[in-house]
Write a protein that holds these residues in place. Structure first.
Motif, PDB file in Angstrom:
ATOM      1  N   PRO A   1       3.626  23.737 -14.896  1.00 51.23           N
ATOM      2  CA  PRO A   1       2.810  23.443 -16.078  1.00 51.23           C
ATOM      3  C   PRO A   1       2.826  21.945 -16.399  1.00 51.23           C
ATOM      4  O   PRO A   1       3.838  21.274 -16.282  1.00 51.23           O
ATOM      5  CB  PRO A   1       3.501  24.245 -17.189  1.00 51.23           C
ATOM      6  CG  PRO A   1       4.252  25.318 -16.483  1.00 51.23           C
ATOM      7  CD  PRO A   1       4.650  24.732 -15.172  1.00 51.23           C
ATOM      8  N   GLY A   2       1.649  21.444 -16.760  1.00 47.24           N
ATOM      9  CA  GLY A   2       1.500  20.032 -17.109  1.00 47.24           C
ATOM     10  C   GLY A   2       1.039  19.172 -15.945  1.00 47.24           C
ATOM     11  O   GLY A   2       0.638  18.026 -16.140  1.00 47.24           O
ATOM     12  N   THR A   3       1.089  19.701 -14.738  1.00 40.68           N
ATOM     13  CA  THR A   3       0.656  18.947 -13.558  1.00 40.68           C
ATOM     14  C   THR A   3      -0.865  18.888 -13.536  1.00 40.68           C
ATOM     15  O   THR A   3      -1.537  19.879 -13.785  1.00 40.68           O
ATOM     16  CB  THR A   3       1.156  19.629 -12.271  1.00 40.68           C
ATOM     17  OG1 THR A   3       2.559  19.787 -12.345  1.00 40.68           O
ATOM     18  CG2 THR A   3       0.789  18.824 -11.044  1.00 40.68           C
ATOM     19  N   GLU A   4      -1.406  17.707 -13.229  1.00 35.66           N
ATOM     20  CA  GLU A   4      -2.853  17.570 -13.068  1.00 35.66           C
ATOM     21  C   GLU A   4      -3.190  17.666 -11.595  1.00 35.66           C
ATOM     22  O   GLU A   4      -2.593  16.977 -10.768  1.00 35.66           O
ATOM     23  CB  GLU A   4      -3.340  16.241 -13.652  1.00 35.66           C
ATOM     24  CG  GLU A   4      -3.262  16.184 -15.157  1.00 35.66           C
ATOM     25  CD  GLU A   4      -3.921  14.935 -15.716  1.00 35.66           C
ATOM     26  OE1 GLU A   4      -4.259  14.022 -14.936  1.00 35.66           O
ATOM     27  OE2 GLU A   4      -4.091  14.877 -16.937  1.00 35.66           O
TER      28      GLU A   4
ATOM     29  N   THR B   1      -5.600  20.435 -15.681  1.00 36.77           N
ATOM     30  CA  THR B   1      -4.185  20.427 -16.050  1.00 36.77           C
ATOM     31  C   THR B   1      -3.657  21.849 -15.993  1.00 36.77           C
ATOM     32  O   THR B   1      -4.225  22.765 -16.608  1.00 36.77           O
ATOM     33  CB  THR B   1      -3.988  19.848 -17.467  1.00 36.77           C
ATOM     34  OG1 THR B   1      -4.549  18.536 -17.510  1.00 36.77           O
ATOM     35  CG2 THR B   1      -2.518  19.778 -17.821  1.00 36.77           C
TER      36      THR B   1
ATOM     37  N   ILE C   1      -1.546  25.057 -16.715  1.00 32.26           N
ATOM     38  CA  ILE C   1      -0.818  25.623 -17.860  1.00 32.26           C
ATOM     39  C   ILE C   1       0.063  26.774 -17.356  1.00 32.26           C
ATOM     40  O   ILE C   1      -0.074  27.226 -16.217  1.00 32.26           O
ATOM     41  CB  ILE C   1      -1.775  26.101 -18.971  1.00 32.26           C
ATOM     42  CG1 ILE C   1      -2.766  27.139 -18.450  1.00 32.26           C
ATOM     43  CG2 ILE C   1      -2.511  24.932 -19.586  1.00 32.26           C
ATOM     44  CD1 ILE C   1      -3.608  27.764 -19.538  1.00 32.26           C
ATOM     45  N   GLU C   2       0.933  27.235 -18.194  1.00 25.95           N
ATOM     46  CA  GLU C   2       1.860  28.306 -17.831  1.00 25.95           C
ATOM     47  C   GLU C   2       1.077  29.524 -17.351  1.00 25.95           C
ATOM     48  O   GLU C   2       0.132  29.980 -18.003  1.00 25.95           O
ATOM     49  CB  GLU C   2       2.711  28.679 -19.054  1.00 25.95           C
ATOM     50  CG  GLU C   2       3.796  29.698 -18.781  1.00 25.95           C
ATOM     51  CD  GLU C   2       4.932  29.138 -17.949  1.00 25.95           C
ATOM     52  OE1 GLU C   2       5.493  29.889 -17.143  1.00 25.95           O
ATOM     53  OE2 GLU C   2       5.231  27.944 -18.110  1.00 25.95           O
TER      54      GLU C   2
END
Length: 130
Positions: A120-123, A80, A82-83
């Motif tokens: 961010p948040g993309t898998e 995942t 993150i920033e």
């Protein structure tokens, strides 16, 4: 002088009742098809129907291209984003056994990425072995 369309004799019909005269109706020959005409009327529609049938069969027989799982034949892990993550950093952290350039290329191919921008948040899938 050569016989051309302009020098061919003309046969003019002077009777206004051309269609009603019985001897004139018999003079009209029935429609005759050449070999090419028979091909167009018979073989071409059969070919078009066969081609359409093959396309429809192929549509239902083709495998699905989208998948929520990792691609077959490649060991991968899901990460995942993150920033502040970059493809290069993810490749170095999660695929240290691979050359970073190759790992970045494989990550892009596995996830169908069109750019190196990560949200961010993309898998995403990351290869773990070569």
């Amino acid at each position: 002088m050569a016989n051309t369309a302009f020098s061919a004799p003309l046969h003019l019909v002077t009777s206004p009742n051309f269609e009603s005269e019985p001897h004139m109706r018999q003079a009209q020959a029935p429609l005759r098809l050449t070999r090419r005409g028979k091909f167009v009327l018979i073989a071409l529609p059969i070919f078009l129907i066969a081609a359409a049938s093959m396309m429809i069969i192929g549509l239902f027989q083709s495998p699905a291209n989208a998948s929520d799982t990792s691609p077959l034949g490649v060991e991968a892990t899901t990460v995942t984003v993150i920033e502040g993550d970059t493809l290069w950093g993810i490749a170095r952290e999660f695929a240290p056994q691979l050359e970073p350039r190759d790992a970045v290329r494989q990550i892009g191919e596995m996830n169908s990425l069109s750019s190196s921008m990560l949200h961010p948040g993309t898998e995403i899938f990351v290869p773990t072995a070569n």
